[in-house]
Design a protein around this motif. Sequence first.
Motif, PDB file in Angstrom:
ATOM      1  N   LYS A   1      22.870  46.007  33.290  1.00 38.02           N
ATOM      2  CA  LYS A   1      22.836  46.968  33.342  1.00 38.02           C
ATOM      3  C   LYS A   1      22.075  48.367  32.764  1.00 38.02           C
TER       4      LYS A   1
ATOM      5  N   LEU B   1      22.979  40.132  32.340  1.00 41.46           N
ATOM      6  CA  LEU B   1      23.457  41.159  32.709  1.00 41.46           C
ATOM      7  C   LEU B   1      23.382  41.905  31.763  1.00 41.46           C
TER       8      LEU B   1
ATOM      9  N   GLU C   1      29.697  44.843  39.172  1.00 44.10           N
ATOM     10  CA  GLU C   1      29.485  43.754  37.667  1.00 44.10           C
ATOM     11  C   GLU C   1      30.071  42.800  37.818  1.00 44.10           C
TER      12      GLU C   1
END
Length: 634
Positions: free
Chosen positions: A576, A572, A615
């Motif tokens: 980003k 993750l 997210e």
Amino acid sequence: MGLVPRSPHQAGRRFPAGGKRGRGAKGSGRPPPGRQRQPCPPPDGRSEPAPDAHPHLGPEALGYFRRALSALKEVPETGEERELMVHNVLKEVEAQALALATNRAGSEMLQELLGFSPLKPLCRVWAALRPNLRFVACHRCGVHVLQSALLQLPRLLGNPAEEEAEEDGKDGPLEALEELGLGLAAEVCDDFLFYCGDTRGSFVVRTLLQVLGGTLLESERARHRGSQLPEAQRAPSRECKATDFEVPETFLNCLQDLSSCFLKDIAVFITDKISSFCLQVALQILHRKLPQFCAHLCNAVMGYLSSRNSSADGSPLLLFLRDQTSSRLLEQVLLVSEPPRLQSLFEDHFQGQLQTLAAHPIANFPLQRFLDAITTPELLSPVFEELSPALEAVLAQGHSGVVIALVGACHRVGIHQAQVLQLLLEAFHCAEPSSRQVACVPLFATLMTYEVYYGLAEEEGAVPAEHQVEMATARDLGEVTVLGSLLLQHLLHFSSPGIILRSLGALTGPQLLTLAQSPAGSHVLDAVLTSPSVTRKQCRRVLKTLKGQYVALACSRHGSRVLDAIWSGAALGARKEIAAELGARNQELIRDPFGHHVARNVALTTFLKRREAWEQQQGAVAKRRRALNSILED
């Protein structure tokens, strides 16, 4: 350049990119096509009508079929309207099948129409062509129609329930399909030598062998789709992909009977260029479906070759390894041979001759297939011991494929990996001093020695200079070759790819970007991402150099595919960073034909407008991926 032993500091070399295997390709050692094969007269005094005796397709009929085909493409794929239209058009085809099949434009339309055809109309079209089978099979347009008709059998065999027998028919769909395939096989079997030896008729035989065996070879389908003779007649690919489908038991029995015809004239199928293609395809199919008969056929081939007069070098097989036609057949024999046969072939014929074969412009190709087929340490060890001392000389002769095949065997079997890597470093002049090893990836990728790649002029016997980092970073990455890419992919799958990973990590961002955007080089980064020998930490260390290059990657045909692969395996936090860099130039991505696919895959609009939802979405994806990986590991 002469093949003299290299001193420790011999002048630089640019290794040729490997032997091309096309017809008369430069440096291939294959002579250009020889005599044109003349059509054989029909056996038993039978004669075919002259072409002028066959019906010709008028412009009105041609226009009708062109309009009908266009209309068929516009109607929905299912429904009564389409079904009725197909039957009506194919009814007209049946009446003019021969004229359509032997007309250039008509044959192309007929091939497309056969793709829509249900079983019964296909059988009626086939029945209309069958009385003129020899003429159609040897016609430059008709042969493709016959191939298309045969290639409908996998589709129809896969959906027999959809094909119902007509009211006046006694046979069911499977019986009708069997009759179509077996009937053609019987006619081909009667004139087997003629059909196999005819330039166009051999295409029908090869397609028939595939259909009877329930296996479609990708190389043969590619020849059919773009086949313009004789360019389609190429060497078999190193790894021929295949698609299997279910066939009746009678088809496999017929396949064995048809393949038995090769045994009656084995010498012809070994030495005749056109006929040999049929035997090569038969070996591939039999290896998958009837391995025992495949071994029997291989025994017949090797028995014939071994019985010829011995060469001055020893084994008579060596003469055929250097022949343009028989060497191609031997390549296929080697690829379908089991380990015990390969072991005996090496001991009886190849041992002591490997370096000579590697240097030969033709024999190096069957040697590559021999190396591709090795799967046991017992065979690889003596082969490596004999061949490895000549590694640089083989590269200098332009036979890089032999070296790639040897490295691939070390990767596959799992032995001699450190030794072959050291030999490669020495061959490319980057083993000593050790500072040069960090430059091995550009050298391997471009197949250039250190001196050639960096434009150095070192005198023979001089002490090699240390690697200059400034010089390396200032130079653009050279053109990545296909064989260089394959070499790096094998090395990245070695058990210890540390040297390769350190060299990749030393590339600058623009250099790594060039590698990722290259058609061949992009597969090197695929290997970094997929190799079980590369840890996640090592992978991140290599790929971090691409930071700042993501937009350029996304807007590239091959780079966008690499970026998608990086994204799929990224955590993750890394996602980003990638999304933030891409989001800064969102409009540029959306306008780009490749970039807008990346933007959609990254969900860039959601990232820019609803970061929290993005997210959560990416966290859910990562959770599913971890669960899947856990299941796969168990």
